[in-house]
Design a protein around this motif. Structure first.
Motif, PDB file in Angstrom:
ATOM      1  N   ALA A   1      -7.422   3.737  -9.844  1.00 41.65           N
ATOM      2  CA  ALA A   1      -7.463   5.187 -10.039  1.00 41.65           C
ATOM      3  C   ALA A   1      -7.413   5.535 -11.524  1.00 41.65           C
ATOM      4  O   ALA A   1      -8.095   6.465 -11.986  1.00 41.65           O
ATOM      5  CB  ALA A   1      -6.309   5.846  -9.290  1.00 41.65           C
ATOM      6  N   GLN A   2      -6.619   4.789 -12.277  1.00 43.74           N
ATOM      7  CA  GLN A   2      -6.569   5.002 -13.727  1.00 43.74           C
ATOM      8  C   GLN A   2      -7.918   4.700 -14.363  1.00 43.74           C
ATOM      9  O   GLN A   2      -8.355   5.381 -15.291  1.00 43.74           O
ATOM     10  CB  GLN A   2      -5.485   4.114 -14.345  1.00 43.74           C
TER      11      GLN A   2
ATOM     12  N   SER B   1      -2.003   0.737  -3.389  1.00 44.47           N
ATOM     13  CA  SER B   1      -1.314  -0.470  -3.847  1.00 44.47           C
ATOM     14  C   SER B   1      -1.165  -0.410  -5.371  1.00 44.47           C
ATOM     15  O   SER B   1      -1.704   0.504  -6.029  1.00 44.47           O
ATOM     16  CB  SER B   1      -2.132  -1.706  -3.463  1.00 44.47           C
ATOM     17  N   GLU B   2      -0.469  -1.396  -5.933  1.00 40.67           N
ATOM     18  CA  GLU B   2      -0.374  -1.445  -7.399  1.00 40.67           C
ATOM     19  C   GLU B   2      -1.757  -1.557  -8.014  1.00 40.67           C
ATOM     20  O   GLU B   2      -2.068  -0.900  -9.006  1.00 40.67           O
ATOM     21  CB  GLU B   2       0.510  -2.631  -7.796  1.00 40.67           C
TER      22      GLU B   2
ATOM     23  N   ARG C   1      -3.610   8.582  -0.078  1.00 39.84           N
ATOM     24  CA  ARG C   1      -4.343   7.717  -0.996  1.00 39.84           C
ATOM     25  C   ARG C   1      -5.275   8.488  -1.926  1.00 39.84           C
ATOM     26  O   ARG C   1      -5.485   8.080  -3.066  1.00 39.84           O
ATOM     27  CB  ARG C   1      -5.122   6.652  -0.218  1.00 39.84           C
ATOM     28  N   THR C   2      -5.820   9.617  -1.451  1.00 37.10           N
ATOM     29  CA  THR C   2      -6.685  10.414  -2.319  1.00 37.10           C
ATOM     30  C   THR C   2      -5.862  11.281  -3.273  1.00 37.10           C
ATOM     31  O   THR C   2      -6.243  11.478  -4.421  1.00 37.10           O
ATOM     32  CB  THR C   2      -7.638  11.291  -1.490  1.00 37.10           C
TER      33      THR C   2
ATOM     34  N   GLU D   1      -7.633   1.041  -4.049  1.00 40.00           N
ATOM     35  CA  GLU D   1      -7.176   0.163  -2.967  1.00 40.00           C
ATOM     36  C   GLU D   1      -5.881   0.671  -2.357  1.00 40.00           C
ATOM     37  O   GLU D   1      -4.972   1.120  -3.051  1.00 40.00           O
ATOM     38  CB  GLU D   1      -6.958  -1.263  -3.486  1.00 40.00           C
ATOM     39  N   VAL D   2      -5.794   0.557  -1.037  1.00 30.56           N
ATOM     40  CA  VAL D   2      -4.619   0.999  -0.282  1.00 30.56           C
ATOM     41  C   VAL D   2      -3.725  -0.198   0.023  1.00 30.56           C
ATOM     42  O   VAL D   2      -4.219  -1.304   0.297  1.00 30.56           O
ATOM     43  CB  VAL D   2      -5.065   1.687   1.033  1.00 30.56           C
TER      44      VAL D   2
END
Length: 211
Positions: free
Chosen positions: A38-39, A31-32, A62-63, A13-14
């Protein structure tokens, strides 16, 4: 020998409180919640116990941020591949639903098959196909991870499955931080898997994908 599998990962999410179509604009990082997504993708890849030996992302913030935990998990230095970038879009920088109501933008809506408001679907699929072919040839063994965007991943899927390019963006099967996996069989790309490691984080997430 070539890569065993290539995994296409979508970014998380951005941070986008105004809900605009950010496209290729700078300054739009995760975003947080996006970092947690991503994790989750990195954790999913690690849990497969497969050797990931190369990593690339689109040049957008973001990527690159979504690739960071994957790089850490596998001890890799990610490279940038311009072919993985978000498509161009006439509505970039605007709230899409508002922009579509403005008469000055109507000429960009005349051809949804191409589409007339941005980069042609066929061109997107072709550059993504090239990026995956190059990834398969990049390493002597192991897997490759490519971090990209919703529409490029979905355009490649449509191309490989023989489906028509014109589609409803709301029906794309490509959620935030999802992983779509490919193999190359007899010289042809074949989609072999799709997972959503961040599914439990999707509730309440803002997902402003390209139109």
């Amino acid at each position: 020998m070539v890569a065993s599998q290539v995994h296409l990962v979508r970014h998380g999410e951005v941070f986008n409180p105004d809900g605009i179509l950010y496209g290729r604009l700078s300054g739009f990082g995760l975003s947080e919640l996006g970092h947690r997504m991503a994790q989750a993708a990195a954790g999913d890849l690690s849990s497969r116990a497969r050797p990931v030996t190369a990593l690339a992302s689109s040049p957008l913030q973001r990527t690159r941020e979504s690739a960071a935990p994957i790089a850490e998990a596998f001890g890799l230095e990610p490279r940038v591949d311009e072919r993985l970038i978000e498509p161009t879009n006439r509505f970039e920088g605007s709230v899409t639903t508002r922009a579509m109501r403005l008469p000055r933008n109507w000429p960009f809506l005349v051809n949804p098959w191409r589409p007339s408001w941005g980069e042609a679907y066929a061109k997107i699929a072709a550059r993504m196909h090239d990026a995956l072919d190059a990834a398969f040839d990049e390493v002597a063994d192991g897997d490759v991870v490519l971090v990209s965007h919703q529409l490029p991943i979905w355009a490649l899927h449509l191309s490989l499955t023989g489906e028509r390019f014109m589609h409803d963006p709301r029906r794309r099967r490509c959620s935030l931080s999802s992983i779509t996996t490919f193999e190359r069989r007899d010289g042809e790309l074949v989609e072999v898997g799709y997972t959503e490691p961040a599914l439990e984080l999707q509730h309440g997430a803002r997902d402003v994908g390209a139109v």
